[in-house]
Design a protein around this motif. Structure first.
Motif, PDB file in Angstrom:
ATOM      1  N   CYS A  19      37.702  35.337  42.184  1.00 30.50           N
ATOM      2  CA  CYS A  19      37.568  34.407  41.066  1.00 30.50           C
ATOM      3  C   CYS A  19      36.116  33.970  40.915  1.00 30.50           C
ATOM      4  CB  CYS A  19      38.469  33.196  41.306  1.00 30.50           C
ATOM      5  SG  CYS A  19      38.330  31.914  40.068  1.00 30.50           S
ATOM      6  N   TRP A  45      39.392  41.837  36.563  1.00 29.73           N
ATOM      7  CA  TRP A  45      39.885  40.544  37.060  1.00 29.73           C
ATOM      8  C   TRP A  45      39.953  39.544  35.912  1.00 29.73           C
ATOM      9  CZ3 TRP A  45      39.061  35.442  37.183  1.00 29.73           C
ATOM     10  CH2 TRP A  45      39.780  34.696  38.114  1.00 29.73           C
ATOM     11  N   LEU A  48      42.844  40.264  33.585  1.00 28.02           N
ATOM     12  CA  LEU A  48      44.139  39.964  34.197  1.00 28.02           C
ATOM     13  C   LEU A  48      44.433  38.468  34.254  1.00 28.02           C
ATOM     14  CD1 LEU A  48      44.260  42.465  37.195  1.00 28.02           C
ATOM     15  CD2 LEU A  48      45.733  42.461  35.182  1.00 28.02           C
ATOM     16  N   HIS A  49      43.396  37.669  34.416  1.00 24.08           N
ATOM     17  CA  HIS A  49      43.588  36.239  34.664  1.00 24.08           C
ATOM     18  C   HIS A  49      43.106  35.324  33.543  1.00 24.08           C
ATOM     19  CE1 HIS A  49      44.806  37.162  38.754  1.00 24.08           C
ATOM     20  NE2 HIS A  49      43.769  37.964  38.839  1.00 24.08           N
ATOM     21  N   ASP A  52      45.086  32.135  32.486  1.00 23.95           N
ATOM     22  CA  ASP A  52      45.362  31.131  33.513  1.00 23.95           C
ATOM     23  C   ASP A  52      44.236  30.098  33.555  1.00 23.95           C
ATOM     24  OD1 ASP A  52      45.790  29.671  35.846  1.00 23.95           O
ATOM     25  OD2 ASP A  52      46.375  31.427  37.021  1.00 23.95           O
ATOM     26  N   LYS A  55      42.440  29.577  36.985  1.00 25.03           N
ATOM     27  CA  LYS A  55      41.495  30.602  37.429  1.00 25.03           C
ATOM     28  C   LYS A  55      40.305  30.759  36.491  1.00 25.03           C
ATOM     29  CE  LYS A  55      44.855  33.059  40.127  1.00 25.03           C
ATOM     30  NZ  LYS A  55      45.655  34.231  40.322  1.00 25.03           N
ATOM     31  N   LYS A 103      48.850  28.705  27.665  1.00 12.70           N
ATOM     32  CA  LYS A 103      48.680  30.153  27.760  1.00 12.70           C
ATOM     33  C   LYS A 103      48.825  30.778  26.370  1.00 12.70           C
ATOM     34  CE  LYS A 103      50.584  34.115  30.223  1.00 12.70           C
ATOM     35  NZ  LYS A 103      51.582  34.587  31.190  1.00 12.70           N
TER      36      LYS A 103
END
Length: 115
Positions: A19, A45, A48-49, A52, A55, A103
């Motif tokens: 992260c 990364w 994918l995140h 969120d 993160k 989200k």
């Protein structure tokens, strides 16, 4: 000290998490583009995140939206497909969960940007 039986433990510096590395990559892209280098693992990364908030906090998400404008090829197509799938999933849920609403807002922003 060795003769006295006292051992000295070396403290190794803590390695940054995935992260931290990804957010530093994004910051580098934004603040020092001349020194920035593309790194597929960091981009993966982030993709994918990115929905969120834990993160990828809001201040980084705005930078990430700028970064996504330059997204090309398969990464762009896949990001749009995943966002559309997430949106369908959200539409079929009850829509009461506040984290799901956050989200969903991020998904909308990404779809508006890339569509």
């Amino acid at each position: 000290m060795r003769e006295a039986g006292i051992s000295i433990k070396k403290v190794e510096p803590k390695k940054p998490s995935g992260c931290e590395r990804a957010l530093a990559y994004l910051t580098s892209w934004s603040k020092t583009p001349e020194e920035w280098k593309f790194q597929k693992t960091r981009q993966t990364w982030l993709l994918l995140h990115m929905y969120d908030k834990e993160k990828v906090p809001d201040k980084y998400f705005t930078i990430l939206l700028d970064y996504l404008q330059g997204l090309q090829g398969g990464a762009r197509d896949k990001t749009v497909q995943k966002a559309e799938a997430f949106m369908k999933e959200f539409d079929s849920s009850d829509g009461e969960d506040p984290t799901l609403l956050e989200k969903c807002e991020r998904i909308r922003q990404v779809l508006q940007l890339l569509s």
